[in-house]
Motif scaffolding. Sequence first.
Motif, short mmCIF file in Angstrom:
data_model
loop_
_atom_site.label_atom_id
_atom_site.label_comp_id
_atom_site.label_asym_id
_atom_site.label_seq_id
_atom_site.Cartn_x
_atom_site.Cartn_y
_atom_site.Cartn_z
N GLU A 1 0.83 -1.22 0.00
CA GLU A 1 0.00 0.00 0.00
C GLU A 1 0.85 1.26 0.00
OE1 GLU A 1 -3.35 0.71 -0.19
OE2 GLU A 1 -3.47 -1.39 -0.80
N VAL A 2 1.87 1.27 0.84
CA VAL A 2 2.74 2.45 0.90
C VAL A 2 3.45 2.63 -0.43
CG1 VAL A 2 4.78 3.44 2.01
CG2 VAL A 2 3.01 2.36 3.40
N ALA A 3 3.96 1.55 -1.00
CA ALA A 3 4.66 1.64 -2.28
C ALA A 3 3.74 2.14 -3.38
CB ALA A 3 5.24 0.28 -2.65
N ALA A 4 2.46 1.79 -3.32
CA ALA A 4 1.51 2.22 -4.34
C ALA A 4 1.19 3.71 -4.24
CB ALA A 4 0.22 1.41 -4.21
N HIS A 5 1.36 4.30 -3.06
CA HIS A 5 0.97 5.69 -2.86
C HIS A 5 2.15 6.66 -2.72
CE1 HIS A 5 -2.75 3.55 -1.85
NE2 HIS A 5 -3.30 4.61 -2.38
N ILE A 6 3.33 6.13 -2.56
CA ILE A 6 4.51 6.99 -2.44
C ILE A 6 5.53 6.56 -3.46
CG2 ILE A 6 6.40 7.73 -0.96
CD1 ILE A 6 4.64 7.42 1.44
N ALA A 7 5.82 7.43 -4.39
CA ALA A 7 6.75 7.09 -5.46
C ALA A 7 8.20 7.41 -5.10
CB ALA A 7 6.36 7.83 -6.73
N ASN A 8 8.40 8.40 -4.24
CA ASN A 8 9.74 8.84 -3.91
C ASN A 8 10.24 8.19 -2.63
OD1 ASN A 8 9.68 10.62 -6.11
ND2 ASN A 8 8.69 12.19 -4.89
N GLU A 9 11.37 8.62 -2.20
CA GLU A 9 12.02 8.10 -1.00
C GLU A 9 11.10 8.23 0.23
OE1 GLU A 9 15.55 9.60 1.85
OE2 GLU A 9 16.03 9.46 -0.28
N VAL A 10 11.08 7.18 1.03
CA VAL A 10 10.27 7.15 2.24
C VAL A 10 11.19 7.20 3.45
CG1 VAL A 10 8.62 5.81 3.61
CG2 VAL A 10 8.49 5.78 1.12
N THR A 11 10.85 8.04 4.42
CA THR A 11 11.55 8.09 5.69
C THR A 11 10.61 7.56 6.75
OG1 THR A 11 12.85 10.01 5.00
CG2 THR A 11 12.69 9.59 7.36
N ILE A 12 11.11 6.65 7.57
CA ILE A 12 10.29 6.02 8.61
C ILE A 12 10.69 6.55 9.97
CG2 ILE A 12 9.81 3.84 9.80
CD1 ILE A 12 10.09 2.44 7.11
N ALA A 13 9.69 6.85 10.79
CA ALA A 13 9.91 7.22 12.19
C ALA A 13 8.98 6.37 13.04
CB ALA A 13 9.62 8.70 12.41
N MET A 14 9.55 5.67 13.99
CA MET A 14 8.77 4.85 14.91
C MET A 14 9.12 5.31 16.33
SD MET A 14 8.32 0.72 14.98
CE MET A 14 9.70 0.27 16.00
N PRO A 15 8.13 5.73 17.10
CA PRO A 15 8.44 6.21 18.45
C PRO A 15 8.98 5.10 19.33
CG PRO A 15 6.08 5.95 18.20
CD PRO A 15 6.69 5.71 16.85
N PRO A 16 9.87 5.44 20.25
CA PRO A 16 10.36 4.42 21.18
C PRO A 16 9.21 3.90 22.04
CG PRO A 16 11.23 6.60 21.74
CD PRO A 16 10.43 6.75 20.50
N SER A 17 9.20 2.59 22.24
CA SER A 17 8.09 1.97 22.96
C SER A 17 8.57 0.73 23.68
CB SER A 17 6.99 1.59 21.96
OG SER A 17 5.95 0.89 22.61
N SER A 18 7.87 0.38 24.74
CA SER A 18 8.17 -0.87 25.45
C SER A 18 7.59 -2.06 24.70
CB SER A 18 7.60 -0.82 26.88
OG SER A 18 6.20 -0.61 26.83
N ARG A 19 6.67 -1.80 23.78
CA ARG A 19 6.09 -2.86 22.96
C ARG A 19 6.86 -2.99 21.65
NH1 ARG A 19 -0.22 -1.99 22.65
NH2 ARG A 19 0.11 -3.68 21.20
N ARG A 20 6.81 -4.17 21.06
CA ARG A 20 7.57 -4.42 19.84
C ARG A 20 6.67 -4.70 18.64
NH1 ARG A 20 12.83 -7.77 21.25
NH2 ARG A 20 13.00 -7.33 19.05
N ASP A 21 5.38 -4.46 18.78
CA ASP A 21 4.42 -4.81 17.74
C ASP A 21 4.72 -4.18 16.38
OD1 ASP A 21 3.36 -5.74 20.08
OD2 ASP A 21 1.41 -4.82 19.83
N GLY A 22 5.20 -2.97 16.37
CA GLY A 22 5.42 -2.26 15.11
C GLY A 22 6.72 -2.59 14.41
N GLU A 23 7.61 -3.30 15.07
CA GLU A 23 8.94 -3.55 14.50
C GLU A 23 8.89 -4.35 13.20
OE1 GLU A 23 11.53 -5.12 17.49
OE2 GLU A 23 11.38 -3.30 18.71
#
Length: 129
Positions: free
Chosen positions: A12-34
């Motif tokens: 989905e992200v690749a279909a909507h963003i053609a250029n370079e993507v920068t990812i930011a994930m907030p620090p968390s005690s959970r690891r679900d988003g990794e």
Amino acid sequence: MSRIYANRLAQEVAAHIANEVTIAMPPSSRRDGELYRDTLLMRLNARDISDRFTRKGNFKASEGHSIERMIDEFQYRFGGDESQIQNLLIIDESIASGTTAAALLAHLSDAGLRQDCTVLVAAWGLLGR
């Protein structure tokens, strides 16, 4: 199922963003988003600035704290390239009100994030109140 959803998110992200993507994930005690972050980093050749964020550990957005309190909760290490970010993907393990995303954006804006930057938020789960 998380691997399947991580691959779908990357598509989905690749279909909507053609250029370079920068990812930011907030620090968390959970690891679900990794898994989402790691899949996107591999599939999109994305850049990860998550390690620039740290937290004091006093407050969680899920506890209903204000944006101002959450801005203070997070600390950001200036990278010098914030004005070059065109597409930002914030990955979090859950989203209820958008307070964490708003706090991250406040720090990035202070560091020079462009006003015309495209911002997407991807969360593992949606929480209602």
